[in-house]
Write a protein that holds these residues in place. Structure first.
Motif, PDB file in Angstrom:
ATOM      1  N   GLU A   1      34.800  35.753  47.252  1.00  0.00           N
ATOM      2  CA  GLU A   1      34.801  37.390  47.151  1.00  0.00           C
ATOM      3  C   GLU A   1      33.369  37.666  46.774  1.00  0.00           C
ATOM      4  N   VAL A   2      32.796  37.183  45.760  1.00  0.00           N
ATOM      5  CA  VAL A   2      31.274  37.438  45.457  1.00  0.00           C
ATOM      6  C   VAL A   2      30.399  37.490  46.631  1.00  0.00           C
ATOM      7  N   SER A   3      30.555  36.487  47.508  1.00  0.00           N
ATOM      8  CA  SER A   3      29.733  36.230  48.567  1.00  0.00           C
ATOM      9  C   SER A   3      29.934  37.434  49.887  1.00  0.00           C
TER      10      SER A   3
ATOM     11  N   SER B   1      41.751  36.737  35.019  1.00  0.00           N
ATOM     12  CA  SER B   1      41.462  36.894  36.489  1.00  0.00           C
ATOM     13  C   SER B   1      42.692  37.570  37.301  1.00  0.00           C
ATOM     14  N   PHE B   2      43.887  37.193  36.987  1.00  0.00           N
ATOM     15  CA  PHE B   2      45.098  37.760  37.603  1.00  0.00           C
ATOM     16  C   PHE B   2      45.041  39.019  37.555  1.00  0.00           C
ATOM     17  N   ALA B   3      45.164  39.564  36.152  1.00  0.00           N
ATOM     18  CA  ALA B   3      45.442  41.030  35.778  1.00  0.00           C
ATOM     19  C   ALA B   3      44.245  41.924  36.444  1.00  0.00           C
ATOM     20  N   CYS B   4      42.982  41.438  36.300  1.00  0.00           N
ATOM     21  CA  CYS B   4      42.041  42.284  36.886  1.00  0.00           C
ATOM     22  C   CYS B   4      41.980  42.386  38.407  1.00  0.00           C
ATOM     23  N   THR B   5      42.468  41.397  39.067  1.00  0.00           N
ATOM     24  CA  THR B   5      42.426  41.262  40.555  1.00  0.00           C
ATOM     25  C   THR B   5      43.749  42.257  40.907  1.00  0.00           C
ATOM     26  N   LEU B   6      44.592  41.928  40.262  1.00  0.00           N
ATOM     27  CA  LEU B   6      45.849  43.046  40.616  1.00  0.00           C
ATOM     28  C   LEU B   6      45.515  44.230  40.428  1.00  0.00           C
TER      29      LEU B   6
ATOM     30  N   ALA C   1      43.108  34.575  45.623  1.00  0.00           N
ATOM     31  CA  ALA C   1      42.782  34.433  44.207  1.00  0.00           C
ATOM     32  C   ALA C   1      44.026  34.862  43.434  1.00  0.00           C
ATOM     33  N   LEU C   2      44.577  36.061  43.660  1.00  0.00           N
ATOM     34  CA  LEU C   2      45.633  36.412  42.917  1.00  0.00           C
ATOM     35  C   LEU C   2      46.689  35.531  42.697  1.00  0.00           C
ATOM     36  N   LEU C   3      47.083  34.870  44.107  1.00  0.00           N
ATOM     37  CA  LEU C   3      48.126  33.935  44.128  1.00  0.00           C
ATOM     38  C   LEU C   3      47.806  32.574  43.249  1.00  0.00           C
ATOM     39  N   PHE C   4      46.578  32.163  43.612  1.00  0.00           N
ATOM     40  CA  PHE C   4      46.005  31.030  42.919  1.00  0.00           C
ATOM     41  C   PHE C   4      46.025  31.007  41.364  1.00  0.00           C
ATOM     42  N   THR C   5      45.629  32.226  40.895  1.00  0.00           N
ATOM     43  CA  THR C   5      45.607  32.264  39.567  1.00  0.00           C
ATOM     44  C   THR C   5      47.009  32.320  38.902  1.00  0.00           C
ATOM     45  N   CYS C   6      47.816  33.141  39.656  1.00  0.00           N
ATOM     46  CA  CYS C   6      49.462  33.082  39.171  1.00  0.00           C
ATOM     47  C   CYS C   6      49.927  31.726  38.979  1.00  0.00           C
TER      48      CYS C   6
ATOM     49  N   THR D   1      44.107  45.774  56.189  1.00  0.00           N
ATOM     50  CA  THR D   1      43.746  44.275  55.898  1.00  0.00           C
ATOM     51  C   THR D   1      42.308  44.016  56.368  1.00  0.00           C
ATOM     52  N   SER D   2      41.838  43.099  55.634  1.00  0.00           N
ATOM     53  CA  SER D   2      40.324  42.771  56.076  1.00  0.00           C
ATOM     54  C   SER D   2      40.251  41.343  55.293  1.00  0.00           C
ATOM     55  N   GLN D   3      39.159  40.684  55.769  1.00  0.00           N
ATOM     56  CA  GLN D   3      38.665  39.397  55.061  1.00  0.00           C
ATOM     57  C   GLN D   3      38.809  39.439  53.510  1.00  0.00           C
ATOM     58  N   LEU D   4      38.196  40.456  53.222  1.00  0.00           N
ATOM     59  CA  LEU D   4      38.190  40.637  51.665  1.00  0.00           C
ATOM     60  C   LEU D   4      39.425  40.905  50.983  1.00  0.00           C
ATOM     61  N   LEU D   5      40.345  41.382  51.588  1.00  0.00           N
ATOM     62  CA  LEU D   5      41.645  41.618  51.100  1.00  0.00           C
ATOM     63  C   LEU D   5      42.345  40.364  50.942  1.00  0.00           C
ATOM     64  N   TRP D   6      42.207  39.419  52.089  1.00  0.00           N
ATOM     65  CA  TRP D   6      42.812  38.105  51.953  1.00  0.00           C
ATOM     66  C   TRP D   6      42.210  37.471  50.951  1.00  0.00           C
ATOM     67  N   VAL D   7      41.189  37.356  50.623  1.00  0.00           N
ATOM     68  CA  VAL D   7      40.320  36.430  49.467  1.00  0.00           C
ATOM     69  C   VAL D   7      41.069  36.794  48.430  1.00  0.00           C
ATOM     70  N   ARG D   8      41.109  38.272  48.198  1.00  0.00           N
ATOM     71  CA  ARG D   8      41.675  38.936  46.856  1.00  0.00           C
ATOM     72  C   ARG D   8      43.105  38.309  46.670  1.00  0.00           C
ATOM     73  N   VAL D   9      43.742  38.562  47.709  1.00  0.00           N
ATOM     74  CA  VAL D   9      45.138  38.098  47.536  1.00  0.00           C
ATOM     75  C   VAL D   9      45.295  36.647  47.246  1.00  0.00           C
TER      76      VAL D   9
END
Length: 281
Positions: A130-132, A51-56, A18-23, A8-16
């Protein structure tokens, strides 16, 4: 049974996140928002679903350690996707309430649309985060797309796509040769910027007949000059009464503003490229 532990990392949680929000955004919109087919509704659904598909995909590749087997540069691909996703979700967060919440009567459909709008905004913030987190810092050796010029290329191509949408339905650039020149500027600069993105993500920068840095400098200067002409010509031939009958629609005002915005993006790109010394493409 062996236990799989995902780091786990901060980046991982940000991506998760984003995945949930777009879903949630596209699921709620598709389930109960009662959106019309076609047009802006399909665009917003596409923004969230893409965005969801690419993040997944990025999450799966990184969590299972498949970066070395990916047919793309993994130092460039994730941040490129994150930047495009941020712009897509941001555009959906603006378009969706303007087209589907304004003047909407109270009811279940309105509630669903509000939820989609909120989660679209949250997704845009998550992708910006995530970009930041993944962009290059001064002194770091990073992929080209993680640098300011690389991120500016993404913004340039996205703004150009929006301009294409605004001026193409109905066609607003065939009334005068000067307007056709502006359209040529949009197309040429879009193609070259997208080519840079594809070359970097595909690790093909070495295929160019000239050094990649020289290509970027030459193209950046050319794009600034071309966009400068479009920034001057487009409003003159779209809004001057000598060349246009009747009042120009609001979308042409938006196209004019975006043309000026892209000129500034190319100008900033050229300035960054001129002093970029800490990146490997």
């Amino acid at each position: 049974m062996p236990l799989i532990v995902f780091p786990t990392s901060q980046l991982l949680w940000v991506r998760v996140a984003a995945l949930l929000f777009t879903c949630v955004a596209f699921s709620v919109a598709a389930h109960g928002a009662y959106l019309p087919h076609g047009g802006m509704a399909d665009w917003c659904i596409f923004c969230w679903a893409f965005s969801f598909a690419c993040t997944l995909l990025v999450l799966l590749v990184e969590q299972f350690g498949l970066q070395a087997r990916a047919p793309v540069s993994w130092t460039n691909f994730p941040i490129t996707i994150a930047c495009y996703a941020a712009l897509l979700c941001l555009s959906a967060s603006i378009i969706f309430p303007v087209f589907f919440l304004k003047d909407q009567r109270y009811g279940d459909a309105r509630d669903y649309r509000i939820v989609s709008t909120v989660f679209s905004c949250l997704a845009a913030v998550a992708y910006m985060g995530e970009v930041s987190l993944t962009k290059a810092r001064p002194g770091e050796v990073a992929g080209y797309m993680a640098t300011a010029p690389g991120l500016l290329k993404v913004c340039q191509t996205f703004v150009a796509c929006v301009i294409f949408i605004l001026v193409s339905d109905p066609i607003e650039y065939d009334r005068h040769p000067a307007l056709k020149w502006c359209m040529a500027v949009y197309c040429i600069c879009f193609i070259l910027s997208m080519a840079v993105v594809v070359l970097c993500v595909g690790e093909c920068t070495g295929c160019l007949p000239i050094p990649f840095s020289k290509f970027l400098s030459f193209y950046g200067l050319l794009a600034v000059i071309m966009y400068l002409t479009a920034t001057i010509i487009w409003p003159v031939f779209q809004f001057d009464k000598q060349y246009r009958r009747g009042q120009a629609p609001p979308k042409l005002i938006a196209a004019t503003v975006l043309t000026a915005l892209n000129f500034l993006l190319y100008l900033a790109d050229l300035a960054y490229t001129a002093r970029l010394v800490f990146v490997t493409a």
